[in-house]
Design a protein around this motif. Structure first.
Motif, PDB file in Angstrom:
ATOM      1  N   THR A  17       0.849  -1.172   0.000  1.00  0.00           N
ATOM      2  CA  THR A  17       0.000   0.000   0.000  1.00  0.00           C
ATOM      3  C   THR A  17       0.897   1.237   0.000  1.00  0.00           C
ATOM      4  OG1 THR A  17      -1.476  -1.259   1.376  1.00  0.00           O
ATOM      5  CG2 THR A  17      -1.985   1.049   1.090  1.00  0.00           C
ATOM      6  N   ILE A  18       0.653   2.102  -0.937  1.00  0.00           N
ATOM      7  CA  ILE A  18       1.441   3.336  -1.013  1.00  0.00           C
ATOM      8  C   ILE A  18       0.586   4.459  -0.461  1.00  0.00           C
ATOM      9  CG2 ILE A  18       2.699   4.896  -2.520  1.00  0.00           C
ATOM     10  CD1 ILE A  18       2.863   2.548  -4.505  1.00  0.00           C
ATOM     11  N   LEU A  19       1.057   5.064   0.594  1.00  0.00           N
ATOM     12  CA  LEU A  19       0.305   6.110   1.274  1.00  0.00           C
ATOM     13  C   LEU A  19       1.111   7.397   1.165  1.00  0.00           C
ATOM     14  CD1 LEU A  19      -0.157   3.776   4.264  1.00  0.00           C
ATOM     15  CD2 LEU A  19      -2.095   4.634   2.973  1.00  0.00           C
ATOM     16  N   ARG A  20       0.483   8.423   0.626  1.00  0.00           N
ATOM     17  CA  ARG A  20       1.224   9.666   0.405  1.00  0.00           C
ATOM     18  C   ARG A  20       0.526  10.799   1.140  1.00  0.00           C
ATOM     19  NH1 ARG A  20       1.342  13.599  -3.757  1.00  0.00           N
ATOM     20  NH2 ARG A  20      -0.141  12.486  -5.073  1.00  0.00           N
ATOM     21  N   THR A  33       6.345  -9.993   8.498  1.00  0.00           N
ATOM     22  CA  THR A  33       6.878  -9.318   7.316  1.00  0.00           C
ATOM     23  C   THR A  33       6.271  -7.936   7.138  1.00  0.00           C
ATOM     24  OG1 THR A  33       5.170 -10.231   5.914  1.00  0.00           O
ATOM     25  CG2 THR A  33       7.187 -11.509   6.123  1.00  0.00           C
ATOM     26  N   MET A  34       5.298  -7.572   7.981  1.00  0.00           N
ATOM     27  CA  MET A  34       4.694  -6.260   7.796  1.00  0.00           C
ATOM     28  C   MET A  34       5.706  -5.186   8.144  1.00  0.00           C
ATOM     29  SD  MET A  34       1.122  -4.777   9.209  1.00  0.00           S
ATOM     30  CE  MET A  34       1.688  -4.233  10.787  1.00  0.00           C
ATOM     31  N   PHE A  90       5.495   3.250   2.213  1.00  0.00           N
ATOM     32  CA  PHE A  90       5.130   1.942   1.672  1.00  0.00           C
ATOM     33  C   PHE A  90       4.822   1.014   2.839  1.00  0.00           C
ATOM     34  CE2 PHE A  90       6.244   2.184  -2.814  1.00  0.00           C
ATOM     35  CZ  PHE A  90       6.974   3.364  -2.845  1.00  0.00           C
ATOM     36  N   LEU A  91       3.641   0.512   2.860  1.00  0.00           N
ATOM     37  CA  LEU A  91       3.280  -0.474   3.878  1.00  0.00           C
ATOM     38  C   LEU A  91       3.164  -1.808   3.161  1.00  0.00           C
ATOM     39  CD1 LEU A  91       2.230  -0.942   6.837  1.00  0.00           C
ATOM     40  CD2 LEU A  91      -0.043  -0.741   5.889  1.00  0.00           C
ATOM     41  N   THR A  92       3.996  -2.750   3.526  1.00  0.00           N
ATOM     42  CA  THR A  92       4.003  -4.025   2.801  1.00  0.00           C
ATOM     43  C   THR A  92       3.896  -5.181   3.777  1.00  0.00           C
ATOM     44  OG1 THR A  92       6.403  -4.121   2.904  1.00  0.00           O
ATOM     45  CG2 THR A  92       5.453  -3.165   0.934  1.00  0.00           C
TER      46      THR A  92
END
Lengths: 604, 556
Positions: A402-405, A431-432, A480-482
């Motif tokens: 998730t790309i958060l801007r 892995t988060m 970036f939340l991965t």
């Protein structure tokens, strides 16, 4: 200062663009209220926000006298012990990059498909589950949607993301349970709009609801139907139960203007093309299409296919039924008799109950050509941009990114990111990770991006994963939340029809917390739904069971036959045994042939 | 299978084959040159027999039972015979003993006893239907505490001396007031009395409708003919049938929905709460021992009826309700909904009226009609611009609704209200009893007709509960207890009949079974069967050889 401007404008806009939201509790006394707000957006889009709100006092509701409040829904609420209910039917994607901030600050919007959350009056979890089942089944029948498929695997109990909107007495707060269910695969269509319109006091027969038509609504680039029911207690007055029905749709003006009987787009002639003359290669035979903002001329009947038929006589007469948000410089023509109420950037129109309303926006005049932005109001900047996608490859594992801007240059954003994932996506929580773009290492510990995590792991076939992450993003940063996940293999009967299409994963809900919470501010300053995802799982060949049956049967039969014969038969030397099989058959045949040939020869 | 066959299998096939070069030479010289294998040891032969025998034993003793066990469908034991007996009416004869008190304070005890005996005689002479029995008794003199039997009495006859013989029903209590002329008292010796005949006639006419209804119910069910009454004229049977189809199925709770539909924007409010309290609540209160009622109301504007005509013909009435658009969805929860619709519009009904027998009040007749098992529609013409319907304007519609409610509930048309309600209780219990019995019969026939249907144990439980309650209902028929038992029995019977898991495996076609079994059973069965056949042949040959050998020895 230049950068500050949009933020300032946004805060101003959020106050004046959607006044009903801010004034919801103030105007609770009026029994019925409806308003349509039209707002042209960039790229030849038009946002139409329909809002219908009706009240009934709690005592009337409990005695079963329904006037503005729909009886069908009221009975369901009573039967299922529902204190507050929110239902969303959505389709399409809000293009925040070009359309700016969302209507109602995203509060009346749902993820693709159907979303339902409700506060139920229950003391135990079992009781809440039972009432939730009743509620979903009854709503399913009422709205012709597959809401009855919201079962345990699709239901979660969010902890941080939602708070009741209505006024609930403190005594009942401990016995209220929040349940949240989502159906991302549901296709919203006309059969959901019809019951939605039936709930209105004036149906679709008068007032702004006459403009609602399934052909146009479900042809829109984005549409969201919302039903919110909550108790509202004005200070000093009797508590009322309020139902608010909202429809937001973003229409493509060019597409809507096509005649319905001939909807295939035709290419324009060369002389009708709008070309960007500033391009160096522009000439009489090359054309670069100009920005379509210039094409913002439309009328109400062109966009909706019909004009508005009077006003609903039950509606609050002080609220103008239609408001248009265009710059002051823009010319707007209406029918005679319509009273125009002008305020800054907004024009509202009052008409008499019997006359039809027609609005016409001519093409912008020449005086506006110096800046294209003068044709429409500049879109506001949302406090956060979010997009979510899958990473990785293969049928075994995958990842979500998730790309958060945060576009704001000086304020940080705090929000709760909520995912409710199906059980067959098993996430690896370790892995988060959240990292700021441009920083290779995870963010330093003294200023963690992830503030708090609430995680409820999935149980196979019983419940889905629930993940809520409270995050804080510094100004002008992209985060970036991965996390990674493993795809599990389903049982043969668990695959839906058309399993190769993939499995829909519900939208993530991002609730931006109001920094001024301590005062009378709302819990959520802004809400965003990401798009839903399509997760492909390994799908078997569905004739597999029969293949397996036949294959194993053959293997077993072969093994058994061989073993049985070895045990039962007697072994002798090859020349001692009797002839068998093909050799014996051939010998027999040859013998017969020889006999026939001999007889034939003898006859000759 | 390339293994050579055991010797002696195929004695006929001794023709040469191209197996080996040396053999072709030998074979060409004649079949006699074929080399015979050495004779088998008897222990080998015995072992082979045992192997084949044990395989077959495993298949028959282990394989078949397991297969049978795992693929058989669970069928709980149902008392099919008893169920069919209930359905045929052999298990219970519905008999309604009705107690009728005679209150004759002005008569001597002896006179009263005599009158009672004579009246009972007259009643028994008149009655041709054994299921419905009126039994007279003297009520205790006033001042005594009423006994338990007193409360169960269906009717009290109050005999008062007067000038002429008159009879009138008390409108508020189940009391029949009869006045008699002073000379009508029978003497102790007389065998007939005009007063007794008169009282019997009055009683009979009072209960005539109930009797007809119950006998109609019995005649439509599959009860045996001896308990049926004979005299039901076709006309009365037809009107009873009409009433039976009109009334709703019995439920302990009914949901009443009052809806105001208007064709335009006005009127948008009404005083329905006050109107219900004024005109309908009294009847609902009286009905409350038998039924509970929940009420809700709604207002719907811009309603278009299903028929666009201004003047409605009789055919239009059935399609007047616009089911697609009008939000008249039934209530959730178990209770059935009765709809009462006030439609404000300019429609009128053509002709004098649709259902004249409902014209209790002449004025309302031309405006309303009853839809069987659904509710009532009332057309209310209003002057333009009326924004609010007052309680007074709703009087006529609500009175109509009230009378239609009684007929929707299946109450008889004649008699005083308390009498009608007690009759309603008896009719309902008879109806429920017959329904539950016929459901049991259907279930039994279903279980017999579909041998592959599974019957879970919950169905068996439901059936036994039903029969228990049916038995109790049959014993206490006519009272409140009987109604309660009949209600439970009917609900349980329905639940057992509509058990969901019974439908699941209904269709499991034979082709599927073949497709699943054949690939395994075919290849396994062929060697087994062939082995058995060969072994049997070998065993027969061995026996023959042994016999020949034995004969040869004897000959020697």
């Amino acid at each position: 200062m230049r950068q500050l401007c949009p933020a300032l404008l946004l805060s101003l806009l959020s106050l004046c663009v959607f006044p009903p939201c801010a004034a919801a509790s103030a105007s609770a006394a009026a029994d019925y209220h409806e308003q349509l707000v039209l707002r042209p957006l960039p790229l030849s889009a038009l946002l139409a926000s329909f809002n219908f709100r009706s009240n009934t006092t709690v005592s009337e509701f409990e005695s079963g006298n329904f006037r503005f409040f729909p009886r069908s829904l009221g009975q369901i609420l009573q039967h299922a012990g529902t204190r507050e209910l929110h239902l969303r039917f959505s389709l399409g994607r809000w293009d925040a990059e070009s359309w700016g901030s969302r209507p109602w600050d995203g509060a009346r919007e749902g993820g693709t498909g159907v979303e339902l959350w409700a506060w139920l009056d229950a003391d135990t979890d079992q009781e809440a589950d039972h009432k939730w089942l009743t509620l979903t089944n009854a709503l399913s029948g009422l709205f012709c949607a597959s809401l009855n498929f919201i079962d345990g695997t699709r239901t979660t109990r969010p902890v941080m993301s939602f708070e009741p909107e209505g006024d609930h007495p403190n005594t009942s707060a401990h016995s209220m349970q929040l349940l949240y269910g989502v159906l991302p695969h549901e296709v919203v269509c006309t059969e959901n709009l019809t019951p939605f319109l039936k709930l209105l006091p004036c149906k679709g027969k008068a007032g702004i609801a006459t403009l609602l038509d399934g052909h146009k609504l479900f042809d829109a680039s984005f549409q969201s139907m919302a039903i919110d029911i909550r108790p509202v207690c004005p200070p000093g007055g009797e508590c009322v139960l309020q139902i608010e029905q909202t429809i937001d749709m973003v229409l493509d003006i060019d597409r809507s203007k096509r005649p319905r009987d001939n909807p295939i787009p035709r290419s324009l002639g060369g002389h009708e093309l709008l070309c960007d003359t500033s391009k160096p290669y522009h000439s009489h035979d090359t054309c670069f299409p100009a920005d379509q903002d210039a094409n913002q001329d439309w009328s109400l009947s062109q966009i909706f296919g019909k004009s508005m038929k009077g006003t609903c006589p039950l509606a609050d007469p002080t609220v103008p039924p239609v408001c248009l948000q265009v710059p002051e410089s823009r010319a707007v023509y209406t029918i005679d008799g319509a009273v125009e109420i002008k305020s800054r950037d907004s024009r509202c129109f009052q008409i008499s109950p019997e006359s039809d309303l027609e609005l016409l926006l001519p093409p912008p005049g020449d005086e506006a050509q110096d800046g294209a932005a003068a044709d429409i109001l500049p879109p506001g900047t949302p406090p956060l941009y979010a997009e979510r996608s899958f990473t990785g490859y293969g049928q075994e594992r995958g990842g979500v990114q998730t790309i958060l801007r945060n576009p704001s240059p000086d304020t940080e954003v705090e929000f709760v990111y909520m995912e409710s994932l199906p059980w067959f996506m098993r996430i690896y929580l370790h892995t988060m990770e959240a990292r700021i773009a441009g920083h290779p290492a995870p963010s330093p510990d003294n200023h963690p991006l992830i503030q708090q995590v609430y995680y409820r792991p999935a149980l196979d076939r019983a419940r889905g994963t629930q993940l809520e992450v409270r995050m804080r993003i510094p100004p002008a940063a992209t985060v970036f939340l991965t996390y990674d996940f493993e795809k599990s293999i389903l049982r043969y009967t668990e695959y839906p029809p058309d399993a190769n299409r993939g499995f829909d994963v519900a939208a993530a809900v991002i609730t931006i917390l109001d920094p001024q919470r301590n005062g009378s501010g709302r819990f959520a300053a802004y809400t965003i739904r990401t798009t839903s995802l399509l997760c492909s799982l390994p799908t078997p060949d569905f004739s597999m069971p029969y293949n397996v049956i036949i294959f194993t049967s053959t293997a077993v039969a072969l093994a058994f036959g061989g073993m049985f014969n070895i045990m039962v038969r007697r072994f002798v030397a090859a020349d001692e045994g009797s002839e068998g099989g093909l050799g014996a058959l051939r010998g027999k045949l040859l013998g017969r042939l020889g006999a026939v040939a001999g007889r034939f020869k003898g006859n000759q | 299978m390339s293994l050579p066959q055991p010797p002696g299998d195929d004695g006929a096939a001794k023709s040469p084959g191209p197996a080996a070069g040396a053999e072709t030479v030998a074979a060409s010289s004649g079949p006699q040159a074929k080399k015979q294998p050495p004779p088998e040891k008897p222990s080998d032969v015995r072992r082979r027999s045992r192997i084949i025998l044990s395989f077959w034993l495993i298949v028959l003793c282990l394989g078949l039972p397991i297969w049978w066990q795992t693929t058989s469908i669970y069928r709980a034991d149902l008392p099919l015979h008893e169920m069919l007996e209930w359905a045929d009416g052999k298990a219970c004869r519905p008999v309604f003993p009705l107690r009728i008190n005679i209150q004759a304070d002005s008569l001597q005890d002896q006179e009263a006893q005599n009158l009672l005996r004579l009246t009972q005689h007259a009643l028994d002479d008149l009655n041709d239907f054994s299921g419905h029995h009126l039994r007279l008794q003297l009520s205790p003199p006033p001042g005594h505490p009423p006994e338990s039997s007193d409360r169960e009495s269906a009717l009290t006859i109050r005999l008062v001396p007067g000038d002429t013989a008159t009879a009138s029903l008390d409108p508020h209590e189940p009391v029949l007031d009869i006045t008699y002329p002073p000379n009508a008292i029978p003497t102790a010796t007389s065998s007939s009395s005009s007063l007794a005949t008169y009282v019997a006639g009055q009683l009979r006419s009072t209960f005539a409708e109930e009797q007809a209804t119950i006998s109609y119910l019995l005649s439509t069910s599959s009860m045996p003919s001896e308990s049926r009454p004979l005299g039901l004229s076709p006309e009365s049977a037809e009107s009873l049938a009409k009433r039976a189809t009109r009334s709703l199925k019995y439920a302990p709770t009914y949901h009443l929905t009052f809806s105001l539909f208007t064709s335009g924007p006005l009127p948008s409010s009404w005083d329905i709460g006050a109107a219900i309290a004024d005109y309908m609540k009294p009847v609902l209160t009286v009905l409350s021992p038998i039924h509970n009622f929940t009420i809700d109301t709604q207002v719907q504007l811009y309603a278009t009826p299903g028929v666009p005509n201004e003047v409605l013909n009789k055919e239009d009435l059935s399609s007047f309700v616009n089911a697609a658009e009008w939000p008249l969805s039934p209530s959730i929860g178990g209770a059935p909904t009765i709809n009462f619709v006030v439609f404000v519009g300019n429609q009128t009904i053509a002709g004098e009226r649709a259902e004249s027998e409902h014209a209790n009040t002449g004025e309302s007749a031309a405006h309303s009609w009853l839809i069987p098992q659904w509710g009532t529609i009332y057309l209310l013409p209003l002057p333009d611009g009326t924004a609010h319907l007052s309680s007074a304007a709703l009087k006529q519609p609500l009175l109509t609704f009230t009378s239609h409610l009684l007929s929707l509930l299946g109450a008889p048309r004649s008699g005083s209200l308390p009498l009608r309600l007690s009759t309603l209780g008896r009719i309902r219990s008879a109806d429920l009893l017959l329904r539950a019995s016929s459901t049991l019969g259907s279930l039994a026939r279903l279980a017999l007709a579909l041998p592959s249907i599974s019957i879970p144990s919950s169905v068996a439980d439901g059936v036994s509960t039903t029969m228990l309650h049916l038995r109790r209902a049959c014993e206490t028929l006519g009272g409140a207890e009987g109604l309660a038992h009949a209600r439970v029995a009917e609900a349980e019977a329905e639940r057992a009949f509509f058990e969901k898991s019974m439908v699941g495996q209904l269709y499991f076609p034979d082709e599927h079974k073949i497709a699943v079994y054949l690939p395994l059973l075919g290849p396994v069965a062929v060697p087994l069967v062939m082995g058995l056949i060969n072994e049997l042949r070998a065993w027969r040959r061995r026996r023959r050889e042994r016999r020949e050998r034995g004969r040869g020895k004897k000959m020697e």
